[in-house]
Enzyme design. Structure first.
Site, PDB file in Angstrom:
ATOM      1  N   GLU A 233     -16.271 -51.092   8.336  1.00  0.00           N
ATOM      2  CA  GLU A 233     -16.604 -51.052   6.915  1.00  0.00           C
ATOM      3  C   GLU A 233     -17.278 -52.340   6.453  1.00  0.00           C
ATOM      4  O   GLU A 233     -18.139 -52.319   5.568  1.00  0.00           O
ATOM      5  CB  GLU A 233     -15.345 -50.793   6.078  1.00  0.00           C
ATOM      6  CG  GLU A 233     -14.853 -49.360   6.090  1.00  0.00           C
ATOM      7  CD  GLU A 233     -14.085 -49.005   7.349  1.00  0.00           C
ATOM      8  OE1 GLU A 233     -13.730 -49.945   8.104  1.00  0.00           O
ATOM      9  OE2 GLU A 233     -13.836 -47.813   7.599  1.00  0.00           O
TER      10      GLU A 233
ATOM     11  N   ASP B  81      -9.237 -46.377   0.198  1.00  0.00           N
ATOM     12  CA  ASP B  81      -8.370 -47.498   0.559  1.00  0.00           C
ATOM     13  C   ASP B  81      -9.153 -48.593   1.275  1.00  0.00           C
ATOM     14  O   ASP B  81      -8.834 -49.781   1.178  1.00  0.00           O
ATOM     15  CB  ASP B  81      -7.237 -47.015   1.471  1.00  0.00           C
ATOM     16  CG  ASP B  81      -6.567 -45.746   0.967  1.00  0.00           C
ATOM     17  OD1 ASP B  81      -7.267 -44.723   0.859  1.00  0.00           O
ATOM     18  OD2 ASP B  81      -5.367 -45.780   0.699  1.00  0.00           O
TER      19      ASP B  81
ATOM     20  N   HIS C 133      -4.065 -44.227   3.268  1.00  0.00           N
ATOM     21  CA  HIS C 133      -5.226 -43.344   3.165  1.00  0.00           C
ATOM     22  C   HIS C 133      -5.158 -42.440   1.939  1.00  0.00           C
ATOM     23  O   HIS C 133      -5.834 -41.412   1.903  1.00  0.00           O
ATOM     24  CB  HIS C 133      -5.334 -42.460   4.421  1.00  0.00           C
ATOM     25  CG  HIS C 133      -5.544 -43.219   5.696  1.00  0.00           C
ATOM     26  ND1 HIS C 133      -4.523 -43.863   6.334  1.00  0.00           N
ATOM     27  CD2 HIS C 133      -6.666 -43.420   6.433  1.00  0.00           C
ATOM     28  CE1 HIS C 133      -5.004 -44.439   7.428  1.00  0.00           C
ATOM     29  NE2 HIS C 133      -6.287 -44.195   7.510  1.00  0.00           N
TER      30      HIS C 133
END
Length: 324
Positions: free
Chosen positions: A60, A85, A129
């Site tokens: 990410e 998240d 999550h």
């Protein structure tokens, strides 16, 4: 009008914008081969081409950094972050770079990127999550945040987000992908920063965010049978917030309840309540009520997860408590 699910509305918005503007491209984890975790991007690589719809490694941080860099070169990246998240991992790129470039250079510098991500509980994905991270970013000048509730708004607002010159976080509620509804044909866009009154009423204003809009509408229908006429407002865009629509509604109903999925403490509901108190305090005939999740991580067990999520009964209780 065409009947589409939220999933298909997002898919068509992405396809239309990539066909309309060759600067737009989509990338992320599993968005091409697999079609996304929830199959939202299924078929887009074949339709648009592998040079503009492609998979990335599980990083990410890399997604956030490359999106900012690509946007600064004049392209319009759309990045998918599989779970909201994980926005905490790319927060540095969004908060300290994407959101500040225009202010930092005092010129026409813009960072036209869209970060699409899922949010919310209900799938037993556990505490890492299932969070609602919208309030994490509400204190960041320069970021726009969108959390629609209907298929038409998902399509129209995503198209507007892709065309916007500012960085946008586009929140997609996991529980709404299969929701169907009528979507206008053609180049349907919805202006960023305009709320929608989903139900008119005179006794209570209920402001509901994203996945909580249907919860609020269900509560409003039940409350109507008990003699309470509630107005339900969907802000659609969390930042910039359409304060005027909310305040005008409160001036009519003289009461306010705010509903969101995130923890009640520190959520966007507190900011909305504060704005109303600043500008419409003397119109209020009852305390402002906030409905949200308890201040705890999202539980994994199905029964506990259902208890964690705000429901229509919670909204009913808050409204009756305020008006009684």
């Amino acid at each position: 009008m065409t009947e589409l699910t939220v999933r298909d509305s997002i898919n068509r918005a992405l396809a239309e914008e990539m066909k309309r503007d060759e600067r737009v491209f989509l990338y992320g984890e599993d968005v091409a081969d697999y079609g996304g975790l929830y199959q939202v991007t299924e078929g887009l690589r074949d339709e648009i081409g592998e040079d503009r719809v492609f998979d990335t490694p599980l990083s990410e941080t890399t997604l956030g950094g490359t999106a900012v860099g690509a946007a600064l070169t004049g392209t319009r990246p759309v990045v998918e972050i599989m779970f909201g998240d994980f926005l905490s991992i790319i927060a540095d790129h969004l908060i300290n770079y994407a959101a500040k470039m225009h202010f930092n250079y005092s010129d026409d510098t813009s960072v036209p990127l869209v970060v699409r991500t899922t949010y919310g509980a209900g799938d037993q994905f556990g505490l890492h999550h299932s969070q609602d991270p919208i309030s994490w970013f509400q204190n960041v000048p320069g970021l726009k945040m969108i959390a629609p509730s209907t298929p038409a708004d998902y399509k129209g607002l995503l198209k507007s987000a892709v065309r916007d010159d500012d960085p946008v976080i586009f929140f997609e509620n996991k529980q709404r992908y299969d929701l169907s509804g009528e979507v206008p044909d053609g180049d349907h866009t919805v202006p960023i920063g305009e709320a929608d009154i989903k139900r008119s009423g005179k006794d209570m204003t209920i402001v509901a965010i994203g996945g909580m809009v249907d919860v609020a509408l269900d509560a409003a229908e039940s409350l109507a049978n008990q003699g309470y006429d509630c107005e339900v407002i969907d802000p659609r865009t969390v930042m910039p917030l359409d304060k005027e629509t909310i305040i005008e509604s409160v001036k009519k109903t003289h009461a306010l309840t705010v509903v969101h999925e995130a923890a009640r403490f520190g959520g966007i509901g507190g900011e909305i309540a504060s704005e109303v108190a600043d500008e419409a305090l003397f119109y209020l005939d009852a305390p402002v009520k906030r409905v949200g999740a308890p201040f705890t991580p999202v539980p994994f067990a199905e029964n506990l997860e259902q208890m964690y999520l705000p429901g229509a009964q919670d909204v009913e209780t808050a409204v009756i408590d305020a008006l009684e």
